[in-house]
Scaffold this active site. Sequence first.
Site, PDB file in Angstrom:
ATOM      1  N   LYS A 175     -32.018  -9.896  -1.697  1.00 24.15           N
ATOM      2  CA  LYS A 175     -32.265  -8.458  -1.558  1.00 24.15           C
ATOM      3  C   LYS A 175     -33.679  -8.054  -1.991  1.00 24.15           C
ATOM      4  O   LYS A 175     -34.254  -7.130  -1.417  1.00 24.15           O
ATOM      5  CB  LYS A 175     -31.252  -7.669  -2.391  1.00 24.15           C
ATOM      6  CG  LYS A 175     -29.817  -7.749  -1.878  1.00 24.15           C
ATOM      7  CD  LYS A 175     -28.913  -6.892  -2.761  1.00 24.15           C
ATOM      8  CE  LYS A 175     -27.463  -7.312  -2.696  1.00 24.15           C
ATOM      9  NZ  LYS A 175     -26.797  -7.031  -1.434  1.00 24.15           N
ATOM     10  N   GLU A 191     -32.536  -0.599  -9.190  1.00 27.47           N
ATOM     11  CA  GLU A 191     -32.736   0.491  -8.231  1.00 27.47           C
ATOM     12  C   GLU A 191     -32.385   1.828  -8.845  1.00 27.47           C
ATOM     13  O   GLU A 191     -31.545   1.914  -9.736  1.00 27.47           O
ATOM     14  CB  GLU A 191     -31.819   0.285  -7.000  1.00 27.47           C
ATOM     15  CG  GLU A 191     -32.262  -0.837  -6.114  1.00 27.47           C
ATOM     16  CD  GLU A 191     -31.428  -0.962  -4.844  1.00 27.47           C
ATOM     17  OE1 GLU A 191     -30.399  -0.264  -4.713  1.00 27.47           O
ATOM     18  OE2 GLU A 191     -31.807  -1.771  -3.989  1.00 27.47           O
ATOM     19  N   HIS A 226     -17.681  -0.424  -4.781  1.00 24.42           N
ATOM     20  CA  HIS A 226     -18.713  -0.919  -3.872  1.00 24.42           C
ATOM     21  C   HIS A 226     -18.153  -1.728  -2.713  1.00 24.42           C
ATOM     22  O   HIS A 226     -18.886  -2.453  -2.050  1.00 24.42           O
ATOM     23  CB  HIS A 226     -19.769  -1.755  -4.615  1.00 24.42           C
ATOM     24  CG  HIS A 226     -20.324  -1.070  -5.819  1.00 24.42           C
ATOM     25  ND1 HIS A 226     -20.899   0.175  -5.761  1.00 24.42           N
ATOM     26  CD2 HIS A 226     -20.377  -1.440  -7.123  1.00 24.42           C
ATOM     27  CE1 HIS A 226     -21.284   0.536  -6.977  1.00 24.42           C
ATOM     28  NE2 HIS A 226     -20.974  -0.425  -7.816  1.00 24.42           N
ATOM     29  N   ARG A 261     -25.165 -10.995  10.402  1.00 25.19           N
ATOM     30  CA  ARG A 261     -23.921 -11.551  10.975  1.00 25.19           C
ATOM     31  C   ARG A 261     -23.145 -10.408  11.603  1.00 25.19           C
ATOM     32  O   ARG A 261     -23.539  -9.259  11.521  1.00 25.19           O
ATOM     33  CB  ARG A 261     -23.086 -12.167   9.847  1.00 25.19           C
ATOM     34  CG  ARG A 261     -22.810 -11.122   8.754  1.00 25.19           C
ATOM     35  CD  ARG A 261     -21.880 -11.636   7.681  1.00 25.19           C
ATOM     36  NE  ARG A 261     -21.969 -10.840   6.461  1.00 25.19           N
ATOM     37  CZ  ARG A 261     -21.276  -9.738   6.223  1.00 25.19           C
ATOM     38  NH1 ARG A 261     -20.441  -9.266   7.123  1.00 25.19           N
ATOM     39  NH2 ARG A 261     -21.421  -9.090   5.088  1.00 25.19           N
TER      40      ARG A 261
HETATM   41  P1  ADP Z   1     -19.036  -6.278   5.510  1.00 25.63           P
HETATM   42  O1  ADP Z   1     -20.304  -6.350   4.732  1.00 25.63           O
HETATM   43  O2  ADP Z   1     -19.013  -7.016   6.799  1.00 25.63           O
HETATM   44  O3  ADP Z   1     -18.475  -4.922   5.597  1.00 25.63           O
HETATM   45  P2  ADP Z   1     -17.489  -6.747   3.231  1.00 25.63           P
HETATM   46  O4  ADP Z   1     -18.561  -6.111   2.449  1.00 25.63           O
HETATM   47  O5  ADP Z   1     -16.171  -6.136   3.312  1.00 25.63           O
HETATM   48  O6  ADP Z   1     -18.012  -7.099   4.673  1.00 25.63           O
HETATM   49  O7  ADP Z   1     -17.241  -8.202   2.770  1.00 25.63           O
HETATM   50  C1  ADP Z   1     -17.890  -8.671   1.662  1.00 25.63           C
HETATM   51  C2  ADP Z   1     -18.213 -10.099   1.858  1.00 25.63           C
HETATM   52  O8  ADP Z   1     -17.037 -10.876   1.908  1.00 25.63           O
HETATM   53  C3  ADP Z   1     -18.957 -10.304   3.143  1.00 25.63           C
HETATM   54  O9  ADP Z   1     -19.935 -11.275   2.928  1.00 25.63           O
HETATM   55  C4  ADP Z   1     -17.900 -10.802   4.062  1.00 25.63           C
HETATM   56  O10 ADP Z   1     -18.488 -11.647   4.994  1.00 25.63           O
HETATM   57  C5  ADP Z   1     -16.973 -11.537   3.123  1.00 25.63           C
HETATM   58  N1  ADP Z   1     -15.589 -11.485   3.591  1.00 25.63           N
HETATM   59  C6  ADP Z   1     -14.821 -10.409   3.720  1.00 25.63           C
HETATM   60  N2  ADP Z   1     -13.626 -10.738   4.199  1.00 25.63           N
HETATM   61  C7  ADP Z   1     -13.624 -12.074   4.383  1.00 25.63           C
HETATM   62  C8  ADP Z   1     -12.682 -13.043   4.880  1.00 25.63           C
HETATM   63  N3  ADP Z   1     -11.489 -12.711   5.309  1.00 25.63           N
HETATM   64  N4  ADP Z   1     -13.032 -14.312   4.917  1.00 25.63           N
HETATM   65  C9  ADP Z   1     -14.214 -14.676   4.514  1.00 25.63           C
HETATM   66  N5  ADP Z   1     -15.146 -13.834   4.043  1.00 25.63           N
HETATM   67  C10 ADP Z   1     -14.871 -12.551   3.977  1.00 25.63           C
HETATM   68  P1  ADP Z   2     -23.575  -5.941  -1.286  1.00 21.12           P
HETATM   69  O1  ADP Z   2     -24.438  -7.072  -0.899  1.00 21.12           O
HETATM   70  O2  ADP Z   2     -22.651  -6.278  -2.378  1.00 21.12           O
HETATM   71  O3  ADP Z   2     -22.934  -5.315  -0.095  1.00 21.12           O
HETATM   72  P2  ADP Z   2     -25.273  -3.574  -1.357  1.00 21.12           P
HETATM   73  O4  ADP Z   2     -26.683  -3.577  -1.810  1.00 21.12           O
HETATM   74  O5  ADP Z   2     -25.049  -3.482   0.088  1.00 21.12           O
HETATM   75  O6  ADP Z   2     -24.566  -4.871  -1.945  1.00 21.12           O
HETATM   76  O7  ADP Z   2     -24.512  -2.407  -2.103  1.00 21.12           O
HETATM   77  C1  ADP Z   2     -23.123  -2.279  -2.036  1.00 21.12           C
HETATM   78  C2  ADP Z   2     -22.706  -0.841  -2.294  1.00 21.12           C
HETATM   79  O8  ADP Z   2     -23.163  -0.381  -3.573  1.00 21.12           O
HETATM   80  C3  ADP Z   2     -23.283   0.150  -1.321  1.00 21.12           C
HETATM   81  O9  ADP Z   2     -22.512   0.240  -0.162  1.00 21.12           O
HETATM   82  C4  ADP Z   2     -23.288   1.435  -2.116  1.00 21.12           C
HETATM   83  O10 ADP Z   2     -22.032   2.037  -2.143  1.00 21.12           O
HETATM   84  C5  ADP Z   2     -23.594   0.967  -3.511  1.00 21.12           C
HETATM   85  N1  ADP Z   2     -25.038   1.061  -3.798  1.00 21.12           N
HETATM   86  C6  ADP Z   2     -25.945   0.110  -3.581  1.00 21.12           C
HETATM   87  N2  ADP Z   2     -27.174   0.509  -3.957  1.00 21.12           N
HETATM   88  C7  ADP Z   2     -27.031   1.761  -4.425  1.00 21.12           C
HETATM   89  C8  ADP Z   2     -27.944   2.711  -4.997  1.00 21.12           C
HETATM   90  N3  ADP Z   2     -29.231   2.430  -5.163  1.00 21.12           N
HETATM   91  N4  ADP Z   2     -27.456   3.912  -5.373  1.00 21.12           N
HETATM   92  C9  ADP Z   2     -26.128   4.198  -5.236  1.00 21.12           C
HETATM   93  N5  ADP Z   2     -25.236   3.341  -4.742  1.00 21.12           N
HETATM   94  C10 ADP Z   2     -25.669   2.127  -4.330  1.00 21.12           C
HETATM   95 MG    MG Z   3     -23.874  -4.438   1.461  1.00 18.73          MG
END
Ligand code: ADP
Ligand code: ADP
Ligand code: MG
Length: 655
Positions: free
Chosen positions: A116, A200, A235, A297
């Site tokens: 990230k 952040e 999250h 992906r």
């Molecule tokens: P996305 O970012 O596609 O909305 P999520 O945040 O719900 O997916 O999923 C979190 C992580 O877990 C992602 O890296 C997703 O690829 C993985 N993941 C979720 N469900 C599954 C599953 N059934 N099998 C393998 N990996 C999964």
């Molecule tokens: P992951 O790889 O686990 O999906 P993300 O960076 O996409 O991590 O963040 C996951 C979730 O956390 C976001 O969908 C949001 O709800 C919350 N989040 C991330 N960054 C922030 C931020 N700077 N302020 C508020 N909420 C955040």
């Molecule tokens: Mg994310």
Amino acid sequence: MFSKILIANRGEIACRVIRTARKMGIKTVAVYSDADTRALHVQQADEAVHIGPSPVGESYLRGDKIIAAALETGAQAIHPGYGFLSENPDFVDAVEAAGLTFIGPSGASIRAMGLKDAAKRLMEKAGVPVVPGYHGEDQGLVLLAGKAKEIGYPVLIKARAGGGGKGMRRVETAEEFAEAMAGARREAKAAFGDDSVLVEKYVDKPRHIEVQVFGDNHGNAVHLFERDCSAQRRHQKVIEEAPAPGMTREMRAAMTAAAVKAAKAIKYSGAGTIEFIVDASDGLKPDRFWFMEMNTRLQVEHPVTEMVTGVDLVEWQLRVAAGEALPKSQNQIALDGHAFEARIYAEDPAKGFLPATGTLHHLQFPPQDTELRVETGVRAGDVISPFYDPMIAKLVVHAGDRTAALQAMDAALAGTQIAGSVTNISFLAALARDADFAAGDVDTGLIGRKQDCLTVSAEPSEKIVALAALVASGARARSAGADPWDAISGYAHFHALARRARLKSGEAAIMAHVAPRADGRFEVSLGENGRTYVLAVPAAGGAADGIGVALWPGHATLFEGGQAYNFAISDPLAQAADAAGGDSMRAPMPGLVKLVRVTAGDAVLKGQPLLVLEAMKMEHTIAASHDGIVADIVAEGAQVTDGTVLVRFVEAEAA
Ligand code: ADP
Ligand code: ADP
Ligand code: MG
């Protein structure tokens, strides 16, 4: 185009990919672990290769075995699904080194977006707005604490290698910073083997809005509009939708342009998602969204985009990977209506969303059509094991506008019946009915604020309890035109006591009296002075008065309005024994004597297993109702009807 592909995944996403491949005339190869020997994705694929034991580290994460399986079966390309190896650039390199095609972006694109902090530096350079914060290499605590102060509390500490909502800590004050940092690092190290973090600004009234992008190997990149995934718990996404509620033309133009710019900056090929965090404290403003990360992906929630654009994203993935140009240009992609996706998990909302396991003894979804998709990788009888993600299904609905789509989602949830494992369906239904959610006023904190009322476990109504008692009593529906006493022939041989049903709802014990009526229905009276209900027995797997009923070993589950009410049934055979009393025990239902454990002359103790009766596809152990000496017992293999004497004891006086 490929003629055969391998799918390096399991569950619903493997089934989803197989569906499109089949539509395009492409043969599919599934891979599976021990636990998935009989899984749906294995059954649906044209071929399947066993790749190892159940733990993911020994099967679905074994890139070497998966590549060997592709070579062995003559597959030309590998689709990674999501999770597992989908964002592993070393796997992409290995696939290509084996002369195969990876259905996804290049290893270089995945590397560029994999961490990230590096991704944010790259996006900053490309002119994409990124979340204000520190995303440098230096990881000293003093420096980071200083940065946090500069950024201004509250801040969010994030694992740079994070995913799935793990490795994040919100910090309110400078005093808590050092401890939160230590916690985030420990979690990140354990989950990702990398304890580097970024800090952040914690965005105010945050909304998660992401843009679906698609690139090809000819320099084209388009977007397929946005998805709103603000309904989150810790999250993690719960319900997703497209388009985002309240989206303005200006905001959409700014966000989609930034997303396409991000994709082009890394010459992205394939399906990808640019996730933005939006400050919605003052509505949606084009200067208040920032890049968080890119998922390189197919996303779990990709079907909502498919519903509103009519594009099959998996088909595009296959075409692009095979070298074709994007099937549509930007101005050929239009938005139509509104779509929601709800993720159904085996988890217990009332117990802090504890993941659950179990056999899905009963699994029934509403009928699918163009406006309702059920994405699942399981069928009735399958097991939710502790090895994998406990997702059971995704319900995806589409309608002309948001209100109609939300109603469709509510109806789809109410029409889904799952028994054998606890699920989050009632929580999803409560969320779908929440006034703020319905108004589109959703930020990522909504579920947390309302968690208590979204997760209350509803108590069954008296009528539901009475219906449960009726089915638990073993009473069966009358077949058309039959003599009413046939329908209750089990009762004809019983003493009056046999018409008692004992069951439990949670810890509460329920006792009911069930009496047949001449019209084929039954009178069910609850407890000592409870009300009496006149009820018909629902047909197997059927419903009575809109209440769904499922019977499974030792239990009955009743469904109404998105709620599932579970009842444990006291062993009907024990009740039969009670009823038979005295010197013999009778079969409470027709069945096959599978196993006989004692012979005439044996002295037995109360509770000792005497024989096993297979009835209604279940095995029931018949145990001695009292101490005694067996005078006579049925033969193994005998087919018995209800009321047949199974065991006779030597009369007490004679013994
Ligand atoms: P996305 O970012 O596609 O909305 P999520 O945040 O719900 O997916 O999923 C979190 C992580 O877990 C992602 O890296 C997703 O690829 C993985 N993941 C979720 N469900 C599954 C599953 N059934 N099998 C393998 N990996 C999964
Ligand atoms: P992951 O790889 O686990 O999906 P993300 O960076 O996409 O991590 O963040 C996951 C979730 O956390 C976001 O969908 C949001 O709800 C919350 N989040 C991330 N960054 C922030 C931020 N700077 N302020 C508020 N909420 C955040
Ligand atoms: Mg994310």
